[in-house]
Scaffold this motif. Structure first.
Motif, PDB file in Angstrom:
ATOM      1  N   PHE A 188     -11.269 -34.486 -13.217  1.00 43.39           N
ATOM      2  CA  PHE A 188     -10.060 -33.869 -14.321  1.00 43.39           C
ATOM      3  C   PHE A 188      -8.649 -34.705 -13.719  1.00 43.39           C
ATOM      4  CE2 PHE A 188     -11.983 -31.121 -16.703  1.00 43.39           C
ATOM      5  CZ  PHE A 188     -12.321 -31.530 -17.541  1.00 43.39           C
ATOM      6  N   LYS A 189      -9.270 -35.340 -12.004  1.00 44.34           N
ATOM      7  CA  LYS A 189      -8.231 -35.294 -10.361  1.00 44.34           C
ATOM      8  C   LYS A 189      -8.749 -36.657 -10.837  1.00 44.34           C
ATOM      9  CE  LYS A 189      -5.476 -34.146  -7.220  1.00 44.34           C
ATOM     10  NZ  LYS A 189      -4.948 -34.617  -6.409  1.00 44.34           N
ATOM     11  N   LEU A 190      -9.011 -38.110 -10.306  1.00 44.29           N
ATOM     12  CA  LEU A 190      -9.192 -39.204 -10.545  1.00 44.29           C
ATOM     13  C   LEU A 190     -10.047 -40.085 -11.860  1.00 44.29           C
ATOM     14  CD1 LEU A 190     -11.501 -39.416  -6.982  1.00 44.29           C
ATOM     15  CD2 LEU A 190      -8.706 -39.449  -7.717  1.00 44.29           C
ATOM     16  N   THR A 191     -10.453 -38.876 -12.143  1.00 40.32           N
ATOM     17  CA  THR A 191     -10.900 -39.979 -13.228  1.00 40.32           C
ATOM     18  C   THR A 191     -10.490 -40.027 -14.924  1.00 40.32           C
ATOM     19  OG1 THR A 191     -13.404 -39.529 -12.595  1.00 40.32           O
ATOM     20  CG2 THR A 191     -13.720 -40.947 -14.421  1.00 40.32           C
ATOM     21  N   ILE A 192     -10.532 -38.749 -15.525  1.00 36.50           N
ATOM     22  CA  ILE A 192      -9.699 -38.754 -16.886  1.00 36.50           C
ATOM     23  C   ILE A 192      -8.278 -38.768 -16.504  1.00 36.50           C
ATOM     24  CG2 ILE A 192      -9.827 -37.244 -19.326  1.00 36.50           C
ATOM     25  CD1 ILE A 192     -12.299 -36.279 -18.252  1.00 36.50           C
ATOM     26  N   SER A 193      -7.830 -39.539 -17.448  1.00 36.61           N
ATOM     27  CA  SER A 193      -6.149 -39.562 -16.936  1.00 36.61           C
ATOM     28  C   SER A 193      -5.378 -38.431 -18.237  1.00 36.61           C
ATOM     29  CB  SER A 193      -5.539 -41.346 -17.946  1.00 36.61           C
ATOM     30  OG  SER A 193      -4.208 -40.789 -18.361  1.00 36.61           O
ATOM     31  N   PRO A 194      -4.323 -38.293 -17.549  1.00 36.52           N
ATOM     32  CA  PRO A 194      -3.799 -36.996 -18.234  1.00 36.52           C
ATOM     33  C   PRO A 194      -3.118 -37.293 -19.482  1.00 36.52           C
ATOM     34  CG  PRO A 194      -2.757 -36.922 -16.385  1.00 36.52           C
ATOM     35  CD  PRO A 194      -3.762 -38.082 -16.360  1.00 36.52           C
ATOM     36  N   PHE A 195      -3.104 -38.384 -19.691  1.00 39.29           N
ATOM     37  CA  PHE A 195      -2.908 -38.729 -20.980  1.00 39.29           C
ATOM     38  C   PHE A 195      -3.714 -38.269 -22.401  1.00 39.29           C
ATOM     39  CE2 PHE A 195      -3.370 -42.184 -24.609  1.00 39.29           C
ATOM     40  CZ  PHE A 195      -2.434 -41.759 -25.629  1.00 39.29           C
TER      41      PHE A 195
END
Lengths: 285, 212
Positions: free
Chosen positions: B9-16
């Motif tokens: 959640f911090k590095l890989t998946i964009s908050p978008f």
């Protein structure tokens, strides 16, 4: 005590075979792992760490079986394959924030100490770092969780001579306390001349020697002579030979050297040994 | 494991990708639409982009550099995708309620009702079951895995949509009794979890053989 011991590591690919790789590294020493490109350096290091599944073999780190204690041991060691090459658009700060959570031994003070020394800017993004900085950042990460063994794949390739020298000096400094050991692979032989206590040489997936640097070099001689001096006996003894208009030169094991009749004998450099072994493979193909 | 999820959640998946379900959810308000397309956009849009980003960012080489087991690598990946799927379902459900409040009409295609949400869970279950085992043959090649899993999910929802349009009994079965609909929702959720678990088991078995 051996901090790392590798016994009978085998890995077979379609076109490459890692054959019976065995060596040991004691506490407080630096071992250089050399070989030409494609000799099996990275495969060996990855097999040691179970990133590549070896077909057979036994790896012990800090006296414990690696496969049985993989997670525990991975927290105790630091390893790096060619610098940080992940999340290029993320900042150093963001990556460190994630990495530190994986290590119970993480020490922020050590981390910032090394970042200051290596001049690593926390706000920079990974893609903005030079190759040398990437290596240094990986090292800072490994050292901040108090790794006792560093396994580094080609840490010096891509660095300029000054940065390389700087890094090798750091290696020596790290092992000074006698607690840490470093195993690093390279194809740049001058790296070993500068800092390695031991040399392990791999060629075509096979360990040719794993010993002190001087012993390794002492085990070979370069012989030079006239063309007509190459008889079948000589040819069998020579690991590889180069001929030209004036004569020949070849690499021979010191133990195979019996008569010295009219042959010039020289001590080889590390590089010569690598070149002649590579030539042998090339000639055999 | 938690550390790996934090990494996802911090590095890989964009908050978008957490905002996208809300935007896509508004499509539930199009009158007389094929509502299964709303969750299906997750398969069309989010997954290909996300898996391309894994590859481009060398996500796998980061994970194997950390002191984590292969089983946790697969588990974290699957759980992060399941979390996103759940967010999609939640937003689809919210807008489905809004659709009911605003229009309160019968749809030509599948009604956005409780059974619909249950079947969306089944759809995501099928999607995961195909996607992950195919992806973890290598841990980085995602093209065929995404295409085949999306087609599988699509075939399932197409069958559901066509059944209510052309088969009166199916329409009655899915769109009348609220208790039955609730049972379908529960069963759908169980199937989603079960299929994702099987996906995890098969993926891990394959990924263990992968030389990274």
């Amino acid at each position: 005590m051996s901090i790392l011991s590798v016994k009978g590591l085998h890995k077979r690919y379609e076109k490459f075979h890692l054959k019976d790789v065995s060596f040991k590294l004691d506490k407080g020493y630096i071992m250089g792992f050399i070989g030409v490109n494609g000799a099996g350096k990275t495969t060996t290091l990855k097999s040691i760490l179970n990133i590549v599944n070896a077909d057979s073999g036994e790896v012990k780190i800090l006296g414990k079986d690696f496969t049985e204690h993989e997670m525990e041991l991975k927290r105790e060691i630091g390893y790096m394959f060619g610098g940080v090459d992940f999340y290029p658009k993320k900042s150093i700060k963001a990556i460190t924030d994630v990495v530190k959570r994986f290590y119970p031994n993480w020490d922020d003070e050590t981390y910032f100490k090394y970042c200051k020394r290596f001049k690593i800017d926390q706000d920079k993004k990974v893609h903005e770092l030079s190759d040398g900085m990437k290596v240094k950042y990986s090292l800072a990460l490994a050292l901040s969780h108090k790794a006792r063994l560093l396994i580094l794949d080609e840490p010096t390739s891509g660095l300029d001579p000054a940065a390389r020298d700087n890094l090798l000096e750091l290696f020596q400094e790290l092992v000074e306390d006698g607690e840490k050991s470093i195993l690093f692979s390279t194809h740049i032989t001058s790296d070993l001349e500068k800092c390695a206590d031991f040399t392990t040489y791999i060629n075509e997936g096979e360990i040719i020697a794993s010993t002190t640097k001087d012993e390794f070099i002492g085990a070979y001689k370069i012989v030079k002579g006239r063309k007509e001096q190459i008889d079948s006996e000589m040819q069998n003894k020579l690991i590889a030979l180069k001929t030209n208009e004036f004569g020949f030169s070849g690499l021979i094991k010191t133990s195979d050297l019996t008569s010295t009749d009219n042959l010039t004998i020289d001590s080889p450099k590390l590089e010569d040994i690598m070149i002649y072994y590579a030539k042998k493979e090339y000639d055999n193909e | 494991m938690n550390n790996l999820l934090y990494k996802e959640f911090k590095l890989t998946i964009s908050p978008f990708y957490f905002v996208l379900p809300a935007i896509l959810g508004t499509l539930m308000l199009i009158p007389q639409w094929l509502f299964f397309l709303v969750p299906l956009y997750f398969c069309f849009i989010t997954v290909p982009y996300l898996f391309a980003a894994y590859k481009a960012q060398n996500d796998l080489s980061f994970s194997v550099m950390m002191p984590v087991s292969k089983s946790n690598i697969v588990k974290a990946k699957l759980l992060s995708i399941m979390t996103l799927e759940l967010v999609h379902v939640i937003f689809a459900a919210i807008f489905a309620v809004l659709n009911k409040v605003l229009y309160n009409t019968e749809n030509l295609f599948f009604n956005p009702n409780v059974a619909f949400i249950g079947l969306v869970f089944v759809m995501f279950g099928i999607f995961n079951l195909v996607l992950f085992p195919m992806f973890y043959k290598t841990g980085y090649k995602y093209g065929a895995a995404v295409i085949v899993s999306t087609i599988s999910a699509f075939l399932f929802v197409a069958a559901m949509e066509l059944s209510v349009v052309f088969n009166k009994e199916a329409a009655v079965f899915f769109e009348t009794d609220v208790n039955r609909q609730l049972a379908i929702l529960a069963l759908g959720l169980i199937m989603f979890l079960a299929m994702s678990y099987i996906a995890y088991k098969i993926s891990l078995k394959r990924f263990k053989k992968v030389d990274v």
